[in-house]
Write an enzyme that holds these catalytic residues in place. Structure first.
Site, mmCIF file in Angstrom:
data_model
loop_
_atom_site.group_PDB
_atom_site.id
_atom_site.type_symbol
_atom_site.label_atom_id
_atom_site.label_comp_id
_atom_site.label_asym_id
_atom_site.label_seq_id
_atom_site.Cartn_x
_atom_site.Cartn_y
_atom_site.Cartn_z
ATOM 1 N N LYS A 1 7.600 1.129 4.565
ATOM 2 C CA LYS A 1 6.287 0.543 4.895
ATOM 3 C C LYS A 1 6.318 -0.938 4.549
ATOM 4 O O LYS A 1 6.811 -1.317 3.467
ATOM 5 C CB LYS A 1 5.201 1.263 4.086
ATOM 6 C CG LYS A 1 3.776 0.793 4.396
ATOM 7 C CD LYS A 1 2.745 1.561 3.572
ATOM 8 C CE LYS A 1 1.320 1.216 3.981
ATOM 9 N NZ LYS A 1 0.304 1.959 3.206
ATOM 10 N N SER B 1 -3.286 4.161 6.235
ATOM 11 C CA SER B 1 -2.690 2.912 6.668
ATOM 12 C C SER B 1 -1.184 2.982 6.918
ATOM 13 O O SER B 1 -0.634 2.122 7.596
ATOM 14 C CB SER B 1 -2.952 1.842 5.607
ATOM 15 O OG SER B 1 -2.288 2.178 4.391
ATOM 16 N N SER C 1 -3.818 7.116 2.465
ATOM 17 C CA SER C 1 -2.935 6.487 3.452
ATOM 18 C C SER C 1 -1.562 7.110 3.627
ATOM 19 O O SER C 1 -0.816 6.699 4.509
ATOM 20 C CB SER C 1 -2.743 5.023 3.111
ATOM 21 O OG SER C 1 -3.819 4.297 3.610
HETATM 22 N N1 GLN Z 1 -8.438 4.570 4.627
HETATM 23 C C1 GLN Z 1 -8.618 4.117 3.279
HETATM 24 C C2 GLN Z 1 -9.035 2.668 3.261
HETATM 25 O O1 GLN Z 1 -9.102 2.076 4.291
HETATM 26 C C3 GLN Z 1 -7.383 4.356 2.472
HETATM 27 C C4 GLN Z 1 -6.353 3.325 2.637
HETATM 28 C C5 GLN Z 1 -5.143 3.556 1.783
HETATM 29 O O2 GLN Z 1 -4.978 4.622 1.194
HETATM 30 N N2 GLN Z 1 -4.346 2.521 1.662
HETATM 31 O O3 GLN Z 1 -9.295 2.121 2.225
#
Ligand code: GLN
Length: 474
Positions: free
Chosen positions: A72, A150, A174
């Protein structure tokens, strides 16, 4: 692809049935054939060949020698740029390697590239990246779907067979949510199990590294490598890391599973309830006792998360000021203007929204009403789990309230997007380990995920339950 699993690839490389070069060339070809999915922000064939050359000269035994992995693009890598999916880091070349990627390198893994993500990991669809959307490889031609987010690029890379495993980070879901959308296995370990050193920070009290793989065994193999104490991350825990893979055991007799009544929401597709029921049946047949539990503060988890995460983000992202890293705006006449223009042009809409929310909830006069209140509710949510774990050994829930949704479906409505995190954020706030495994399909034949949550540092049991459910659906 010659292999779908890291375990098989390792044994075939060891027995010389396939060479590291042959294996990786297959993946390189597949990556090139799938450019339209926009899974990688960085891919350079020469860099991969270089890594192969070096490993071929290396006679030492390494656990992951030659295994192609995707990283990532939130993890700092010395030999590849790191963007966090943001224009503000477009040309950032870290001078150091993150703890997690260094551990993978030490074990001989090959990095095939850096994967797309929501900008600074803020999102649930990989649609806030400066580098464009990633498309879920399970999409039909006329209906492109979101891979989740994400870490959508990493989940999609594994699902499309562009690598055998990938790293991700999970702040509020995410890893687990994109794993569920792409039909792969994704584990977010206990907060503190893997060092955050060298991972671009989003919300430091929640961020955790983890991995995506095609199956539970591989997940245990990779987690073993990336877990561990590191002095450079003050929240890293000095705990003993079990040999997860060797200790895998799907015998769950005598255990109790907690089924929280709060994990169902209006408008959820019926198939999600069905797979949840099915998972209970499978566990019951394995001699597991079913216990209905309540996590009463679950309904406050989303608002709590969407106060704490932006608050920490607004503080963490203050460092991107045009001075220290990456992008700086042009044509500026004063220092203030330089900061404003750089941040104004360098950050995307969602990141700016989080910075504004975060700054607001931390500002004098609002701090007590929002931030402090959210911290107190966070404690109550963590206590719910603590109480629940007095009655059960692990908890099983759906991972997300939907299967992969069409790209752009929720993009214009941040609240709708945030709602998709409803089943993943509670465990994040409590710092608990959670895994998502594919378990059944919806009526459009899209994968659905089941989430298994464990006690702090009980990753072994989380893996064992996951293995047991995985085997039942084979
Ligand atoms: N969807 C969540 C957010 O936008 C989690 C994102 C994540 O875990 N990095 O904050």
């Amino acid at each position: 692809m010659p292999f779908k699993s890291i375990k098989d690839a390792i044994s075939n490389i060891e027995s010389k049935k396939i060479s590291i070069r042959e294996l990786n060339l297959e993946f390189i070809k597949k990556i090139k054939d799938n450019k339209n999915l926009n899974i990688f922000i960085y891919f350079d064939e020469k860099k991969i060949i270089n890594q192969i050359d070096n490993l071929e000269k290396d006679n030492s035994n390494k656990k992951l020698k030659g295994i192609p992995l995707a990283i990532k693009d939130l993890f700092c890598t010395k030999d590849m740029p790191t963007t966090a999916g943001s224009k503000i880091l477009e040309n950032f070349n870290p001078t150091y390697e993150s703890f997690v990627t260094q551990k993978l390198i030490n074990d001989g893994a090959i990095f095939v590239g850096k994967t797309n993500l929501d900008e600074f990991a803020m999102g649930s669809a990989t649609d806030t990246s400066y580098f464009g959307n990633t498309i879920n490889p399970l999409s039909k031609k006329d209906n492109p779907l979101a891979p989740g987010g994400s870490s959508g690029g990493s989940a999609a890379a594994v699902a499309a067979d562009l690598c055998l495993g990938a790293t991700g980070t999970d702040t509020g879901g995410s890893i687990r949510q994109p794993a569920s959308f792409c039909g792969v296995v994704g584990i977010k370990p206990t907060y503190g199990l893997c060092s955050r050193w060298g991972i671009a920070a989003f919300a430091s009290s929640l961020d955790q590294a983890g991995v995506f793989t095609n199956n539970v065994e591989d997940s245990s193999i990779l987690l073993e490598t990336i877990a561990g104490f590191d002095q450079r991350d003050s929240t890293s825990s000095n705990v003993n890391i079990p040999n997860y893979f060797d200790n895998l055991n799907d015998d769950l007799s005598g255990m109790t599973v907690g089924i929280p009544k709060e994990y169902t929401i209006d408008g959820m597709p019926e198939e999600i309830n069905l797979i949840w029921e099915e998972s209970k049946k499978v566990l019951e047949n394995k001699g597991v006792k079913i216990k209905n539990i309540s996590l009463p503060h679950t309904k406050y988890a989303l608002p709590t998360y969407y106060i704490i995460a932006p608050a920490e983000a607004s503080s963490n992202l203050a460092r991107y000021d045009g001075v220290k890293y990456g992008f700086r705006a042009n044509g500026i006449s004063s220092l203030d203007e330089m900061y404003e223009q750089t941040r104004g042009e360098g950050f995307g809409k969602e990141v700016k929204r989080r910075i504004l929310i975060g700054t607001y909830v931390l500002s004098a006069g609002y701090y007590d009403a929002y931030y402090l209140k959210a911290q107190k509710v966070r404690k109550l949510i963590a206590n719910d789990f603590k109480e629940a774990f007095k009655e059960c050994d692990f908890i099983v829930t759906p991972t997300a309230p939907s299967a992969a949704f069409p790209l752009n479906e929720k993009k214009q409505d941040p609240i709708k997007m945030y709602l998709n995190d409803v089943f993943t954020v509670p465990a994040s706030l409590a710092g608990l380990p959670g895994i998502s495994i594919p378990f059944g399909k919806d009526k459009n034949n899209l994968p659905l995920g089941i989430q298994i949550l464990g006690k702090h540092f009980d990753e072994q049991l989380v893996f064992n339950v996951a293995l047991s459910l995985e085997r039942s659906s084979e």
